[in-house]
Motif scaffolding. Sequence first.
Motif, PDB file in Angstrom:
ATOM      1  N   PHE A 366      18.747  10.495  -2.232  1.00  0.00           N
ATOM      2  CA  PHE A 366      17.769  11.501  -2.840  1.00  0.00           C
ATOM      3  C   PHE A 366      19.510  12.050  -4.134  1.00  0.00           C
ATOM      4  CE2 PHE A 366      14.976  11.737   0.014  1.00  0.00           C
ATOM      5  CZ  PHE A 366      14.129  12.852   0.202  1.00  0.00           C
ATOM      6  N   LYS A 367      20.642  11.293  -3.972  1.00  0.00           N
ATOM      7  CA  LYS A 367      21.777  12.048  -5.247  1.00  0.00           C
ATOM      8  C   LYS A 367      21.223  10.603  -6.208  1.00  0.00           C
ATOM      9  CE  LYS A 367      25.619  13.966  -2.025  1.00  0.00           C
ATOM     10  NZ  LYS A 367      25.917  13.130  -1.343  1.00  0.00           N
ATOM     11  N   ILE A 368      20.640   9.931  -6.084  1.00  0.00           N
ATOM     12  CA  ILE A 368      20.947   8.202  -6.787  1.00  0.00           C
ATOM     13  C   ILE A 368      19.293   9.283  -7.761  1.00  0.00           C
ATOM     14  CG2 ILE A 368      19.640   6.218  -7.635  1.00  0.00           C
ATOM     15  CD1 ILE A 368      22.407   5.885  -5.473  1.00  0.00           C
ATOM     16  N   LEU A 369      18.695   9.940  -7.050  1.00  0.00           N
ATOM     17  CA  LEU A 369      17.435  10.210  -7.867  1.00  0.00           C
ATOM     18  C   LEU A 369      17.933  11.460  -8.485  1.00  0.00           C
ATOM     19  CD1 LEU A 369      14.708   8.894  -7.820  1.00  0.00           C
ATOM     20  CD2 LEU A 369      14.067  10.531  -5.769  1.00  0.00           C
ATOM     21  N   GLU A 370      18.499  12.139  -7.749  1.00  0.00           N
ATOM     22  CA  GLU A 370      19.209  13.330  -8.977  1.00  0.00           C
ATOM     23  C   GLU A 370      19.408  12.972 -10.268  1.00  0.00           C
ATOM     24  OE1 GLU A 370      22.150  15.899  -6.805  1.00  0.00           O
ATOM     25  OE2 GLU A 370      20.025  16.462  -5.564  1.00  0.00           O
ATOM     26  N   LYS A 371      20.482  11.874  -9.827  1.00  0.00           N
ATOM     27  CA  LYS A 371      21.467  11.554 -11.078  1.00  0.00           C
ATOM     28  C   LYS A 371      20.339  10.515 -12.204  1.00  0.00           C
ATOM     29  CE  LYS A 371      24.347   7.504 -11.102  1.00  0.00           C
ATOM     30  NZ  LYS A 371      24.835   6.651 -10.169  1.00  0.00           N
ATOM     31  N   ILE A 372      19.768  10.129 -11.500  1.00  0.00           N
ATOM     32  CA  ILE A 372      18.651   9.419 -12.601  1.00  0.00           C
ATOM     33  C   ILE A 372      17.563  10.656 -13.473  1.00  0.00           C
ATOM     34  CG2 ILE A 372      16.250   8.250 -12.710  1.00  0.00           C
ATOM     35  CD1 ILE A 372      17.637   6.022 -11.382  1.00  0.00           C
ATOM     36  N   ASN A 373      17.407  12.001 -11.953  1.00  0.00           N
ATOM     37  CA  ASN A 373      16.087  12.224 -13.453  1.00  0.00           C
ATOM     38  C   ASN A 373      17.395  13.534 -14.403  1.00  0.00           C
ATOM     39  OD1 ASN A 373      13.983  12.847 -12.717  1.00  0.00           O
ATOM     40  ND2 ASN A 373      15.446  13.873 -10.469  1.00  0.00           N
ATOM     41  N   LYS A 374      18.858  13.486 -13.714  1.00  0.00           N
ATOM     42  CA  LYS A 374      19.288  14.373 -14.606  1.00  0.00           C
ATOM     43  C   LYS A 374      20.143  13.370 -16.003  1.00  0.00           C
ATOM     44  CE  LYS A 374      23.523  17.004 -14.394  1.00  0.00           C
ATOM     45  NZ  LYS A 374      24.824  17.374 -14.056  1.00  0.00           N
ATOM     46  N   LYS A 375      20.297  12.602 -15.931  1.00  0.00           N
ATOM     47  CA  LYS A 375      20.436  11.313 -17.117  1.00  0.00           C
ATOM     48  C   LYS A 375      19.214  11.615 -17.874  1.00  0.00           C
ATOM     49  CE  LYS A 375      22.291   6.678 -18.097  1.00  0.00           C
ATOM     50  NZ  LYS A 375      22.398   5.436 -17.385  1.00  0.00           N
ATOM     51  N   PHE A 376      18.455  10.726 -17.080  1.00  0.00           N
ATOM     52  CA  PHE A 376      16.595  10.584 -18.398  1.00  0.00           C
ATOM     53  C   PHE A 376      15.909  12.160 -18.092  1.00  0.00           C
ATOM     54  CE2 PHE A 376      17.701   6.681 -16.142  1.00  0.00           C
ATOM     55  CZ  PHE A 376      18.374   5.784 -17.222  1.00  0.00           C
ATOM     56  N   THR A 378      14.080  13.797 -16.895  1.00  0.00           N
ATOM     57  CA  THR A 378      13.137  13.765 -16.036  1.00  0.00           C
ATOM     58  C   THR A 378      13.391  14.662 -14.444  1.00  0.00           C
ATOM     59  OG1 THR A 378      13.893  11.803 -14.113  1.00  0.00           O
ATOM     60  CG2 THR A 378      12.334  11.375 -16.789  1.00  0.00           C
ATOM     61  N   LYS A 379      11.902  14.866 -13.750  1.00  0.00           N
ATOM     62  CA  LYS A 379      11.232  15.234 -12.461  1.00  0.00           C
ATOM     63  C   LYS A 379      10.903  14.305 -11.712  1.00  0.00           C
ATOM     64  CE  LYS A 379      11.620  20.118 -14.463  1.00  0.00           C
ATOM     65  NZ  LYS A 379      10.770  21.251 -14.728  1.00  0.00           N
ATOM     66  N   SER A 380      11.340  14.804 -10.194  1.00  0.00           N
ATOM     67  CA  SER A 380      10.118  13.667  -9.178  1.00  0.00           C
ATOM     68  C   SER A 380       9.352  14.118  -8.609  1.00  0.00           C
ATOM     69  CB  SER A 380      11.169  12.238  -9.171  1.00  0.00           C
ATOM     70  OG  SER A 380      12.873  13.144  -8.381  1.00  0.00           O
ATOM     71  N   VAL A 381       8.311  13.848  -8.171  1.00  0.00           N
ATOM     72  CA  VAL A 381       7.780  14.170  -6.643  1.00  0.00           C
ATOM     73  C   VAL A 381       8.028  12.856  -5.687  1.00  0.00           C
ATOM     74  CG1 VAL A 381       5.051  14.587  -6.324  1.00  0.00           C
ATOM     75  CG2 VAL A 381       6.215  15.100  -8.567  1.00  0.00           C
ATOM     76  N   ILE A 382       7.859  13.392  -4.271  1.00  0.00           N
ATOM     77  CA  ILE A 382       8.469  12.628  -3.609  1.00  0.00           C
ATOM     78  C   ILE A 382       7.716  12.721  -2.412  1.00  0.00           C
ATOM     79  CG2 ILE A 382      10.545  11.428  -2.410  1.00  0.00           C
ATOM     80  CD1 ILE A 382      12.901  13.448  -4.407  1.00  0.00           C
ATOM     81  N   TYR A 383       7.344  11.253  -2.011  1.00  0.00           N
ATOM     82  CA  TYR A 383       7.139  11.806  -0.250  1.00  0.00           C
ATOM     83  C   TYR A 383       6.457  10.332   0.451  1.00  0.00           C
ATOM     84  CZ  TYR A 383       3.162  10.111  -3.073  1.00  0.00           C
ATOM     85  OH  TYR A 383       2.360   9.260  -4.059  1.00  0.00           O
TER      86      TYR A 383
END
Length: 483
Positions: A366-376, A378-383
């Motif tokens: 989840f931290k990595i996803l946050e990092k990616i969203n910040k850098k690029f 983007t936002k994400s939907v997760i399930y």
Amino acid sequence: MKSLESELTKIIKGEVHSKKEYRDFYSVDASSYQIIPKLIVIAKNEKDVINTIKIANKFKTNVTVRGAGTGLVGSALNNGIILDMKNFDSIKIRKNYALVETGVVKGKLDKKLEKSKKFFPPNPSVGSFCSIGGMLGNNSSGSRSLKYGSMIDNVLEITFIDGNGKKIILPKDEKISKKIKRKIKIDQKKIPNVSKNSSGYRIDKIITTKDSHKIIVGSEGTLGIIVSAKLKIKNIPKRRILFVVEYGSIKSAISDCISINKTNPSAMEFVDKITLQQINHNFQKDTKCLLFVEYDEKINENEKQFKARISGKIVKKLTKKQDIFKWWKYRDSSLFYSLKSIKKESRIPHVIEDAAVPIEKLPVFFKILEKINKKFKTKSVIYGHIGNGNLHVRLIGKRNNLILVKNIAKQYFEEIIKMNGTITAEHGDGLARSEFIKKQYGKINYQTFEAIKKIFDPNDILNPGKIISKKSTVIKNFEKLEI
Ligand SMILES: Cc1cc2nc3c(=O)[nH]c(=O)nc-3n(C[C@H](O)[C@H](O)[C@H](O)COP(=O)(O)OP(=O)(O)OC[C@H]3O[C@@H](n4cnc5c(N)ncnc54)[C@H](O)[C@@H]3O)c2cc1C
């Protein structure tokens, strides 16, 4: 082209099509990709499959087998002949197994099994529509794979036609089984440490020659055209219980998930706010996510264990079949809800949508996803299937910024591989991930993949470019991306 078509038309008992409407129909699946094929063959029988392969070899074109076309990463798309297996639709139920032809759709098998109070465990959320061939091709799975495993764990025998047009039954054919076993050299350090994996060829599952058929599962039509399979079936459990639990923080849900996993639930799934907003229920205002946790044995004992481990609030405890079905439908609709909630121009194509990590690594994930969203930005939907560490991610951002998509894919997959995870847990490599397999598995394992491919398809006519890939296809062939 004409002579390829006329030669096929002369010999094929089924249908051969070259009209635009057929080529257009078979140029897409449920992914964001599009590739226009040359011709479509709808095989009537095994001989048609063999003849198609022989003629493709003669004309040096390729053959890509297609099931129901519900794949999410373009695995069934290519530029040669598309082979549709829908006429292979017989089912024979025996005591502990079912003999199923490849074109049978999952819903038909489920109905037939239910009459004998049996079920086939792998249950993709796409429900009734996918075919057994496609499920084997992708090593598909679903919510109950947490307890029962993926396709690879639920198949006993596979009959297929290889790239030379030869019929093979594994593991029955001892000579070929031994040949496969001999070719396998494994770098165990580079094998993902996860409970579900649909990337590459599953050489890690071939422990003895009796497992040789497992090389075909997850091979995405690159090693052979599956004609039929012997599938393990189980008795329908007498009782099931489903808990839906709400959480004010994703961190608490992950922590509970790691603890609940030790109680052997039959399913444990995660949905974020996007899905829960679509459910007809009054959740608390600050609810961030839900866990769906199901048990199908030792119900009372498991309920006690479960309640002792959770910090979230139980919003539903369901025991009636129709209620359980209704709530699972909400979870199974997550992909639809996510698409509904994102404007078309902001839907980033499915590319990084199916990774899995060792479950204890979920907080890092989840931290990595946050990092990616910040850098690029983007936002994400997760399930997804959190009990297997397998989460589906839908990215929201600029749909037609393809370089961004490629950069996200590179960074995300690198991080997943670092965590000893897999870049795809159930949807397969297809056009989106094949070029990352070398990185995923390392040199030794990849050389084994090439050696296995040579055994079955020396001329590389079966679905070329998938799994064994020399070209980058991750951002090529996106369908109608201009908005
Ligand atoms: C809304 C939605 C939800 C989904 N949820 C899940 C899920 O929960 N779990 C999951 O695992 N997947 C899921 N999927 C992905 C997909 O539905 C599955 O992977 C499915 O099993 C693919 O089956 P298909 O018949 O549509 O295969 P296709 O897309 O037609 O083909 C898939 C691959 O299998 C190969 N193949 C097909 N037939 C054969 C054959 N006879 N021999 C050899 N190879 C063959 C094809 O060449 C291709 O590489 C979902 C898809 C959608 C759209």
